[in-house]
Design a protein around this motif. Structure first.
Motif, PDB file in Angstrom:
ATOM      1  N   LEU A   1       0.827  -1.203   0.000  1.00 34.82           N
ATOM      2  CA  LEU A   1       0.000   0.000   0.000  1.00 34.82           C
ATOM      3  C   LEU A   1       0.860   1.252   0.000  1.00 34.82           C
ATOM      4  CD1 LEU A   1      -2.778   1.446   0.408  1.00 34.82           C
ATOM      5  CD2 LEU A   1      -2.365   1.228   2.878  1.00 34.82           C
ATOM      6  N   ALA A   2       1.832   1.315   0.900  1.00 30.56           N
ATOM      7  CA  ALA A   2       2.683   2.492   1.015  1.00 30.56           C
ATOM      8  C   ALA A   2       3.479   2.728  -0.269  1.00 30.56           C
ATOM      9  CB  ALA A   2       3.629   2.336   2.207  1.00 30.56           C
ATOM     10  N   PHE A   3       4.011   1.662  -0.847  1.00 30.97           N
ATOM     11  CA  PHE A   3       4.807   1.794  -2.068  1.00 30.97           C
ATOM     12  C   PHE A   3       3.945   2.286  -3.227  1.00 30.97           C
ATOM     13  CE2 PHE A   3       6.757   0.400  -5.994  1.00 30.97           C
ATOM     14  CZ  PHE A   3       8.098   0.711  -5.801  1.00 30.97           C
ATOM     15  N   GLU A   4       2.777   1.677  -3.411  1.00 29.49           N
ATOM     16  CA  GLU A   4       1.922   2.038  -4.546  1.00 29.49           C
ATOM     17  C   GLU A   4       1.472   3.491  -4.474  1.00 29.49           C
ATOM     18  OE1 GLU A   4       1.088   0.293  -7.287  1.00 29.49           O
ATOM     19  OE2 GLU A   4       2.521  -1.216  -6.607  1.00 29.49           O
ATOM     20  N   LEU A   5       1.110   3.959  -3.294  1.00 29.33           N
ATOM     21  CA  LEU A   5       0.621   5.331  -3.179  1.00 29.33           C
ATOM     22  C   LEU A   5       1.761   6.344  -3.248  1.00 29.33           C
ATOM     23  CD1 LEU A   5      -2.254   4.983  -0.557  1.00 29.33           C
ATOM     24  CD2 LEU A   5      -2.354   4.983  -3.045  1.00 29.33           C
ATOM     25  N   THR A   6       2.914   6.002  -2.694  1.00 23.56           N
ATOM     26  CA  THR A   6       4.068   6.905  -2.802  1.00 23.56           C
ATOM     27  C   THR A   6       4.520   7.001  -4.255  1.00 23.56           C
ATOM     28  OG1 THR A   6       4.746   6.244  -0.570  1.00 23.56           O
ATOM     29  CG2 THR A   6       6.365   7.437  -1.900  1.00 23.56           C
ATOM     30  N   LYS A   7       4.489   5.893  -4.964  1.00 22.82           N
ATOM     31  CA  LYS A   7       4.818   5.903  -6.400  1.00 22.82           C
ATOM     32  C   LYS A   7       3.844   6.781  -7.173  1.00 22.82           C
ATOM     33  CE  LYS A   7       3.751   2.300  -8.925  1.00 22.82           C
ATOM     34  NZ  LYS A   7       3.752   0.937  -9.542  1.00 22.82           N
ATOM     35  N   LEU A   8       2.585   6.682  -6.852  1.00 15.34           N
ATOM     36  CA  LEU A   8       1.559   7.443  -7.556  1.00 15.34           C
ATOM     37  C   LEU A   8       1.738   8.945  -7.345  1.00 15.34           C
ATOM     38  CD1 LEU A   8      -1.060   7.033  -9.234  1.00 15.34           C
ATOM     39  CD2 LEU A   8      -2.315   7.065  -7.074  1.00 15.34           C
ATOM     40  N   VAL A   9       2.083   9.344  -6.134  1.00 13.40           N
ATOM     41  CA  VAL A   9       2.180  10.764  -5.802  1.00 13.40           C
ATOM     42  C   VAL A   9       3.566  11.338  -6.074  1.00 13.40           C
ATOM     43  CG1 VAL A   9       2.037  12.448  -3.915  1.00 13.40           C
ATOM     44  CG2 VAL A   9       0.340  10.628  -4.104  1.00 13.40           C
ATOM     45  N   HIS A  10       4.609  10.574  -5.753  1.00 13.10           N
ATOM     46  CA  HIS A  10       5.958  11.152  -5.774  1.00 13.10           C
ATOM     47  C   HIS A  10       6.913  10.532  -6.796  1.00 13.10           C
ATOM     48  CE1 HIS A  10       5.133  13.589  -2.290  1.00 13.10           C
ATOM     49  NE2 HIS A  10       4.755  12.523  -1.597  1.00 13.10           N
ATOM     50  N   SER A  11       6.586   9.446  -7.426  1.00 15.14           N
ATOM     51  CA  SER A  11       7.379   8.735  -8.430  1.00 15.14           C
ATOM     52  C   SER A  11       7.861   7.403  -7.858  1.00 15.14           C
ATOM     53  CB  SER A  11       8.596   9.539  -8.910  1.00 15.14           C
ATOM     54  OG  SER A  11       9.662   9.486  -7.979  1.00 15.14           O
ATOM     55  N   GLU A  12       8.168   6.488  -8.770  1.00 14.31           N
ATOM     56  CA  GLU A  12       8.629   5.164  -8.359  1.00 14.31           C
ATOM     57  C   GLU A  12       9.983   5.237  -7.672  1.00 14.31           C
ATOM     58  OE1 GLU A  12       8.946   0.623 -10.167  1.00 14.31           O
ATOM     59  OE2 GLU A  12       8.376   2.287 -11.460  1.00 14.31           O
ATOM     60  N   ALA A  13      10.840   6.153  -8.146  1.00 11.69           N
ATOM     61  CA  ALA A  13      12.167   6.289  -7.539  1.00 11.69           C
ATOM     62  C   ALA A  13      12.065   6.722  -6.080  1.00 11.69           C
ATOM     63  CB  ALA A  13      12.998   7.300  -8.333  1.00 11.69           C
ATOM     64  N   GLU A  14      11.170   7.681  -5.803  1.00 11.60           N
ATOM     65  CA  GLU A  14      10.995   8.144  -4.423  1.00 11.60           C
ATOM     66  C   GLU A  14      10.380   7.042  -3.562  1.00 11.60           C
ATOM     67  OE1 GLU A  14      12.035  10.715  -2.936  1.00 11.60           O
ATOM     68  OE2 GLU A  14      12.718  11.947  -4.605  1.00 11.60           O
ATOM     69  N   ALA A  15       9.489   6.254  -4.149  1.00  8.30           N
ATOM     70  CA  ALA A  15       8.878   5.156  -3.409  1.00  8.30           C
ATOM     71  C   ALA A  15       9.930   4.119  -3.023  1.00  8.30           C
ATOM     72  CB  ALA A  15       7.766   4.515  -4.234  1.00  8.30           C
ATOM     73  N   GLU A  16      10.835   3.820  -3.951  1.00  4.91           N
ATOM     74  CA  GLU A  16      11.890   2.845  -3.668  1.00  4.91           C
ATOM     75  C   GLU A  16      12.834   3.347  -2.584  1.00  4.91           C
ATOM     76  OE1 GLU A  16      13.628   2.158  -7.460  1.00  4.91           O
ATOM     77  OE2 GLU A  16      12.086   0.710  -8.086  1.00  4.91           O
ATOM     78  N   LYS A  17      13.191   4.641  -2.652  1.00  2.47           N
ATOM     79  CA  LYS A  17      14.073   5.206  -1.627  1.00  2.47           C
ATOM     80  C   LYS A  17      13.403   5.170  -0.257  1.00  2.47           C
ATOM     81  CE  LYS A  17      15.073   9.186  -3.593  1.00  2.47           C
ATOM     82  NZ  LYS A  17      15.703  10.527  -3.766  1.00  2.47           N
ATOM     83  N   ALA A  18      12.132   5.541  -0.211  1.00  2.00           N
ATOM     84  CA  ALA A  18      11.414   5.545   1.064  1.00  2.00           C
ATOM     85  C   ALA A  18      11.316   4.137   1.635  1.00  2.00           C
ATOM     86  CB  ALA A  18      10.021   6.142   0.872  1.00  2.00           C
ATOM     87  N   GLN A  19      11.045   3.156   0.769  1.00  2.00           N
ATOM     88  CA  GLN A  19      10.921   1.773   1.241  1.00  2.00           C
ATOM     89  C   GLN A  19      12.257   1.244   1.756  1.00  2.00           C
ATOM     90  OE1 GLN A  19       9.931  -1.778  -1.445  1.00  2.00           O
ATOM     91  NE2 GLN A  19       8.018  -1.470  -0.319  1.00  2.00           N
ATOM     92  N   GLN A  20      13.323   1.531   1.029  1.00  2.00           N
ATOM     93  CA  GLN A  20      14.643   1.074   1.470  1.00  2.00           C
ATOM     94  C   GLN A  20      15.018   1.684   2.815  1.00  2.00           C
ATOM     95  OE1 GLN A  20      17.247   2.067  -1.763  1.00  2.00           O
ATOM     96  NE2 GLN A  20      16.354   0.547  -3.148  1.00  2.00           N
ATOM     97  N   THR A  21      14.736   2.992   2.963  1.00  2.00           N
ATOM     98  CA  THR A  21      15.045   3.658   4.225  1.00  2.00           C
ATOM     99  C   THR A  21      14.247   3.054   5.368  1.00  2.00           C
ATOM    100  OG1 THR A  21      15.552   5.734   3.088  1.00  2.00           O
ATOM    101  CG2 THR A  21      15.047   5.878   5.431  1.00  2.00           C
TER     102      THR A  21
END
Length: 406
Positions: A293-313
């Motif tokens: 859920l968090a990855f899909e919505l962060t990707k939608l709003v901020h981009s896939e790259a930002e979603a990946e960085k947030a998830q890794q962190t």
């Protein structure tokens, strides 16, 4: 599955008028529909997500969305769900907020080649003649019926201004105006707007005849959408300057177990079959669903790259092996230090982790604050400048991480 069936399966539809006609309209891609957005801030927040995703889904099915910015109604204020009168905004503030909305909505909705419209009801409401409005529109409304509406009933005891009492008439006029000028034949909104929306449908039919093609559909925004976007620190914004991609990710990563599948259905583009398969997940598997859920919505709003960085962190921090590059960070100035250090209470307050020193002290007494992995037990602890130059990581409770540096 038709688009209407999908909306129902995703839990987006609460009430409708003329259900069979609405089904036929949206399934054939012939709806021109609007959703209103109140410009009370310079950013959309996650409470708007449900409306944005509805617009996105209906547009993909061939329907045309109208994003109505309430520049005119924003000058009055909607009494729905409020116990006091909303503070008045200046026209300049409203205009600025409307421009910010335009940029953010374009991530979700295709406005090219007339596929969607964005309009501001100030363009027609601000020029209305009061006497004409009373005669043309006011005569169609029963004060008795208006006072029975939930949005007014809940305010009667504490006081309802005549200014706010006009809100239903103004919102109804929006639908009437757009029906005539833009071919808008359907309106959507939260279930707290039901009375206002019915007013618009009734106005069209009374003024233009019962055969006028105007319908309503409501979303579960009061019970579901409106509770989204609120944390102890305030709203969760779509603007990365207000809520960082990491904080945005963490908000969705930390939703309640009971809400995760509901949010996946309502807010993401994942196929329903994939989400339904998660219904059997339990325990640690629910954490995986929250990550999705968090990855899909962060990707939608901020981009896939930002979603990946947030998830890794996030994964790294919870495993104890993460870096702090993408962590929310507060930078202190030398002026905030006294004698080469800052007290832990002042540090927590400056980082926005607590609203007061009293709450900071209580958290420390309860063992709820860690500094660089060590539990803070002394509320008089001073954090030296040397440590701040390297950057310290504060952990509040089980899930909130924040970096503080000089």
């Amino acid at each position: 599955m038709t688009i209407y069936d999908e909306l129902a399966a995703r839990g987006l539809i609460a009430q409708v008028t003329d259900e069979e006609e609405i089904k036929e309209l949206v399934n054939a891609g012939k709806a021109t529909f609007y959703i209103g957005f109140d410009p009370t801030a310079d950013s959309l927040h996650v409470g708007h997500f449900m409306a944005l995703m509805l617009m996105r889904r209906l547009q993909k099915a061939g329907n045309r969305p109208i994003a109505l910015i309430g520049g005119g109604t924003g000058m009055v204020g909607d009494p729905s769900g409020r116990t006091d009168m909303r503070s008045m905004m200046t026209p300049e503030t409203i205009a600025h907020n409307c421009e910010c909305f335009k940029k953010q909505m374009s991530k979700f909705i295709d406005f090219s080649e007339g596929k969607a419209l964005m309009v501001n009801n100030a363009d027609w409401l601000m020029n209305l003649n009061y006497i004409e409005l009373l005669r043309e529109v006011g005569s169609c409304f029963s004060v008795n019926n208006m006072l029975r509406a939930e949005c007014y009933k809940q305010r009667m005891e504490k006081g309802l201004s005549f200014l706010e009492f006009n809100y239903m008439i103004m919102q109804s006029y929006d639908f009437y105006h757009m029906f005539q000028t833009l071919g808008c034949n359907m309106q959507c909104g939260g279930d707290d707007q039901w009375s206002n929306m019915l007013g618009g449908t009734e106005l069209i039919r009374r003024k233009l005849g019962k055969d006028a093609y105007a319908m309503t559909i409501t979303l579960l925004l009061t019970s579901e959408g409106k509770k989204m976007g609120k944390t102890q620190k305030g709203a969760v914004w779509l603007d990365p300057e207000k809520t960082s991609p990491y904080e945005f990710y963490q908000y969705w990563r930390n939703v309640d177990d009971a809400d995760v599948l509901k949010c996946l259905r309502m807010l993401t583009d994942l196929p329903l079959e994939q989400i339904d398969a998660m219904d059997q997940w339990q325990g640690s598997q629910l954490n995986r669903a929250k990550e999705v859920l968090a990855f899909e919505l962060t990707k939608l709003v901020h981009s896939e790259a930002e979603a990946e960085k947030a998830q890794q962190t996030a994964r790294g921090l919870f495993s104890g092996a993460g870096d702090t590059v993408n962590m929310p960070c507060t930078t202190l100035t030398p002026g905030q230090l006294t004698g080469g250090s800052i007290g832990i209470l002042d540090l927590l307050l400056a980082a926005g982790l607590v609203p007061s020193k009293r709450e900071a002290r209580q958290l420390i007494q309860q063992g709820g604050i860690l500094l660089d992995g060590e539990k803070v037990s002394d509320a008089t602890l001073a954090v030296p400048a040397e440590a701040l130059q390297r950057g310290v990581v504060v952990k509040k409770g089980k899930k909130t991480y924040h970096k503080v540096q000089l």
